[in-house]
Scaffold this motif. Structure first.
Motif, PDB file in Angstrom:
ATOM      1  N   LEU A 118      26.327  79.143  73.476  1.00 17.17           N
ATOM      2  CA  LEU A 118      27.588  79.518  72.836  1.00 17.17           C
ATOM      3  C   LEU A 118      28.607  80.010  73.865  1.00 17.17           C
ATOM      4  CD1 LEU A 118      26.291  81.340  69.635  1.00 17.17           C
ATOM      5  CD2 LEU A 118      27.624  79.225  69.700  1.00 17.17           C
ATOM      6  N   GLU A 119      28.141  80.791  74.821  1.00 12.26           N
ATOM      7  CA  GLU A 119      29.038  81.287  75.869  1.00 12.26           C
ATOM      8  C   GLU A 119      29.613  80.128  76.683  1.00 12.26           C
ATOM      9  OE1 GLU A 119      29.015  84.361  79.702  1.00 12.26           O
ATOM     10  OE2 GLU A 119      27.180  83.958  78.567  1.00 12.26           O
ATOM     11  N   LEU A 120      28.774  79.137  76.980  1.00 12.04           N
ATOM     12  CA  LEU A 120      29.233  77.980  77.734  1.00 12.04           C
ATOM     13  C   LEU A 120      30.290  77.196  76.943  1.00 12.04           C
ATOM     14  CD1 LEU A 120      29.004  76.103  80.179  1.00 12.04           C
ATOM     15  CD2 LEU A 120      27.095  74.960  79.029  1.00 12.04           C
ATOM     16  N   ILE A 121      30.064  77.033  75.645  1.00 14.36           N
ATOM     17  CA  ILE A 121      31.046  76.323  74.816  1.00 14.36           C
ATOM     18  C   ILE A 121      32.359  77.087  74.771  1.00 14.36           C
ATOM     19  CG2 ILE A 121      31.561  75.528  72.481  1.00 14.36           C
ATOM     20  CD1 ILE A 121      28.584  75.024  72.095  1.00 14.36           C
ATOM     21  N   PHE A 122      32.281  78.419  74.638  1.00 19.08           N
ATOM     22  CA  PHE A 122      33.499  79.233  74.614  1.00 19.08           C
ATOM     23  C   PHE A 122      34.275  79.105  75.925  1.00 19.08           C
ATOM     24  CE2 PHE A 122      31.941  81.854  70.952  1.00 19.08           C
ATOM     25  CZ  PHE A 122      33.094  81.732  70.198  1.00 19.08           C
ATOM     26  N   CYS A 123      33.576  79.094  77.054  1.00 19.22           N
ATOM     27  CA  CYS A 123      34.237  78.953  78.357  1.00 19.22           C
ATOM     28  C   CYS A 123      34.975  77.621  78.447  1.00 19.22           C
ATOM     29  CB  CYS A 123      33.206  79.059  79.483  1.00 19.22           C
ATOM     30  SG  CYS A 123      32.569  80.725  79.757  1.00 19.22           S
ATOM     31  N   ASN A 124      34.336  76.545  78.013  1.00 15.96           N
ATOM     32  CA  ASN A 124      34.978  75.229  78.038  1.00 15.96           C
ATOM     33  C   ASN A 124      36.161  75.182  77.075  1.00 15.96           C
ATOM     34  OD1 ASN A 124      33.311  72.783  79.529  1.00 15.96           O
ATOM     35  ND2 ASN A 124      32.018  74.541  79.061  1.00 15.96           N
ATOM     36  N   PHE A 125      35.980  75.777  75.892  1.00 13.39           N
ATOM     37  CA  PHE A 125      37.062  75.809  74.897  1.00 13.39           C
ATOM     38  C   PHE A 125      38.265  76.572  75.448  1.00 13.39           C
ATOM     39  CE2 PHE A 125      39.230  76.449  70.964  1.00 13.39           C
ATOM     40  CZ  PHE A 125      38.787  75.443  70.117  1.00 13.39           C
ATOM     41  N   HIS A 126      38.000  77.727  76.036  1.00 11.23           N
ATOM     42  CA  HIS A 126      39.060  78.573  76.593  1.00 11.23           C
ATOM     43  C   HIS A 126      39.791  77.854  77.723  1.00 11.23           C
ATOM     44  CE1 HIS A 126      40.542  81.904  79.232  1.00 11.23           C
ATOM     45  NE2 HIS A 126      40.967  82.348  78.077  1.00 11.23           N
ATOM     46  N   HIS A 127      39.056  77.132  78.547  1.00 12.90           N
ATOM     47  CA  HIS A 127      39.667  76.424  79.665  1.00 12.90           C
ATOM     48  C   HIS A 127      40.557  75.284  79.179  1.00 12.90           C
ATOM     49  CE1 HIS A 127      39.842  73.735  83.232  1.00 12.90           C
ATOM     50  NE2 HIS A 127      39.860  74.877  83.879  1.00 12.90           N
ATOM     51  N   LEU A 128      40.117  74.572  78.154  1.00 11.87           N
ATOM     52  CA  LEU A 128      40.927  73.479  77.612  1.00 11.87           C
ATOM     53  C   LEU A 128      42.213  74.003  76.968  1.00 11.87           C
ATOM     54  CD1 LEU A 128      38.562  70.812  75.979  1.00 11.87           C
ATOM     55  CD2 LEU A 128      40.247  70.477  77.787  1.00 11.87           C
ATOM     56  N   VAL A 129      42.106  75.123  76.270  1.00 14.76           N
ATOM     57  CA  VAL A 129      43.304  75.709  75.646  1.00 14.76           C
ATOM     58  C   VAL A 129      44.320  76.112  76.711  1.00 14.76           C
ATOM     59  CG1 VAL A 129      44.146  77.693  74.336  1.00 14.76           C
ATOM     60  CG2 VAL A 129      42.139  76.454  73.549  1.00 14.76           C
ATOM     61  N   ASN A 130      43.851  76.648  77.831  1.00 15.91           N
ATOM     62  CA  ASN A 130      44.762  77.074  78.893  1.00 15.91           C
ATOM     63  C   ASN A 130      45.524  75.912  79.506  1.00 15.91           C
ATOM     64  OD1 ASN A 130      44.442  79.830  78.808  1.00 15.91           O
ATOM     65  ND2 ASN A 130      42.758  79.866  80.263  1.00 15.91           N
ATOM     66  N   LYS A 131      44.987  74.704  79.398  1.00 17.72           N
ATOM     67  CA  LYS A 131      45.687  73.540  79.933  1.00 17.72           C
ATOM     68  C   LYS A 131      46.970  73.246  79.168  1.00 17.72           C
ATOM     69  CE  LYS A 131      43.374  69.931  81.236  1.00 17.72           C
ATOM     70  NZ  LYS A 131      42.461  68.759  81.240  1.00 17.72           N
ATOM     71  N   PHE A 132      47.078  73.781  77.944  1.00 20.11           N
ATOM     72  CA  PHE A 132      48.278  73.572  77.133  1.00 20.11           C
ATOM     73  C   PHE A 132      49.325  74.661  77.365  1.00 20.11           C
ATOM     74  CE2 PHE A 132      45.059  71.208  74.796  1.00 20.11           C
ATOM     75  CZ  PHE A 132      45.730  70.037  74.477  1.00 20.11           C
ATOM     76  N   ARG A 133      49.045  75.662  78.191  1.00 19.39           N
ATOM     77  CA  ARG A 133      49.994  76.759  78.399  1.00 19.39           C
ATOM     78  C   ARG A 133      51.317  76.293  79.008  1.00 19.39           C
ATOM     79  NH1 ARG A 133      48.166  80.281  74.803  1.00 19.39           N
ATOM     80  NH2 ARG A 133      46.028  80.944  75.221  1.00 19.39           N
ATOM     81  N   PRO A 134      51.319  75.439  80.051  1.00 17.48           N
ATOM     82  CA  PRO A 134      52.615  74.973  80.578  1.00 17.48           C
ATOM     83  C   PRO A 134      53.441  74.231  79.532  1.00 17.48           C
ATOM     84  CG  PRO A 134      50.850  74.528  82.153  1.00 17.48           C
ATOM     85  CD  PRO A 134      50.188  74.977  80.889  1.00 17.48           C
ATOM     86  N   HIS A 135      52.788  73.404  78.724  1.00 17.72           N
ATOM     87  CA  HIS A 135      53.499  72.693  77.660  1.00 17.72           C
ATOM     88  C   HIS A 135      54.052  73.675  76.632  1.00 17.72           C
ATOM     89  CE1 HIS A 135      54.492  69.545  74.798  1.00 17.72           C
ATOM     90  NE2 HIS A 135      53.808  70.195  73.877  1.00 17.72           N
ATOM     91  N   GLN A 136      53.273  74.706  76.303  1.00 13.35           N
ATOM     92  CA  GLN A 136      53.728  75.714  75.350  1.00 13.35           C
ATOM     93  C   GLN A 136      54.947  76.454  75.891  1.00 13.35           C
ATOM     94  OE1 GLN A 136      51.049  78.983  74.814  1.00 13.35           O
ATOM     95  NE2 GLN A 136      52.007  79.685  72.927  1.00 13.35           N
ATOM     96  N   ALA A 137      54.920  76.805  77.180  1.00 11.82           N
ATOM     97  CA  ALA A 137      56.055  77.506  77.784  1.00 11.82           C
ATOM     98  C   ALA A 137      57.305  76.631  77.776  1.00 11.82           C
ATOM     99  CB  ALA A 137      55.707  77.916  79.218  1.00 11.82           C
ATOM    100  N   LEU A 138      57.135  75.332  78.062  1.00 17.31           N
ATOM    101  CA  LEU A 138      58.276  74.421  78.056  1.00 17.31           C
ATOM    102  C   LEU A 138      58.868  74.284  76.657  1.00 17.31           C
ATOM    103  CD1 LEU A 138      60.080  72.357  79.480  1.00 17.31           C
ATOM    104  CD2 LEU A 138      58.318  70.633  79.070  1.00 17.31           C
TER     105      LEU A 138
END
Length: 227
Positions: A118-138
């Motif tokens: 579960l911890e490994l899945i959360f880490c991958n999920f969190h990392h993928l969400v962070n990839k959308f941060r630049p798009h969100q800021a734009l």
């Protein structure tokens, strides 16, 4: 010596209760300006989901999970949205498996293994969400610019409306004056208009209106002085 270590570990793994956020950041609190200010960005190295991040190196936040020593469960060239849906489904399935283990045999070593998964899945999920941060800021900046544009357009329309009302009042006043004075004012306005066109002067409508009003005031004062 054990207390500082335990406190440091607690700060790394424990997140604040969600009630702190949704009770203080209500729509009414934001409107009244009583909502707390946003947290200060970290200036030192911090840990999120067991992964160390350096704020001075933005690439470390979005670096591949392999560079952090974490197994990556998705393909780099794949569709991020589809991968998030897959991870979400895996998260639900593993959580149900964990509940089943806790019901049947809480002391089973499978419980620790399932928690690690579960911890490994959360880490991958969190990392993928962070990839959308630049798009969100734009997108946030785009929305802010659109709001500012709409506000300025509305302000310009209000100014133009007031100027039209003032022009209508000016013409009404001119028509109510004696014929000789009204004729002088109209001639003066026509001369000013012809001079502006011949000189190629690109004055704004507000400047032209101010000039006309000033000329009318001068003509009225001159007429009153002569009488």
């Amino acid at each position: 010596n054990k207390e500082p270590e335990a406190e440091e570990k607690l700060l790394q793994v424990t997140a604040p209760p969600p009630t702190i956020y949704y009770k203080k950041y209500t729509s009414l609190a934001i409107q009244n300006g009583t909502a707390p200010p946003p947290p200060i960005p970290p200036t030192e190295e911090y840990t999120a989901f067991g992964i160390a991040h350096n704020p001075d190196d933005p690439k470390s936040i979005l670096a591949p999970l392999r560079e952090h020593g974490v197994t990556q469960l998705y393909q780099d060239a794949s569709n991020d949205i589809k991968e998030l849906k897959k991870l979400n489904s895996s998260l639900v399935v593993n959580f149900l498996d964990l509940l089943d283990i806790l019901i049947q045999c809480p002391s089973s070593p499978l419980r620790t293994k399932k928690l690690e998964e579960l911890e490994l899945i959360f880490c991958n999920f969190h990392h993928l969400v962070n990839k959308f941060r630049p798009h969100q800021a734009l997108e946030t900046l785009i929305q802010m610019v659109k709001i500012q544009k709409d506000q300025k357009i509305e302000l310009i329309e209000q100014i133009n409306s007031k100027m039209e009302c003032a022009r209508a009042g000016l013409h009404t006043t001119i028509n109510s004056l004696p014929s000789t004075l009204a004729l002088d004012i109209k001639c003066e306005m026509m001369d000013e208009s012809m001079n502006d066109d011949s000189d190629g002067n690109l004055n704004s409508s507000s400047e032209e209106f101010d000039k006309v009003v000033s000329n009318v005031e001068m003509l009225i004062d001159r007429e009153l002085y002569n009488t």
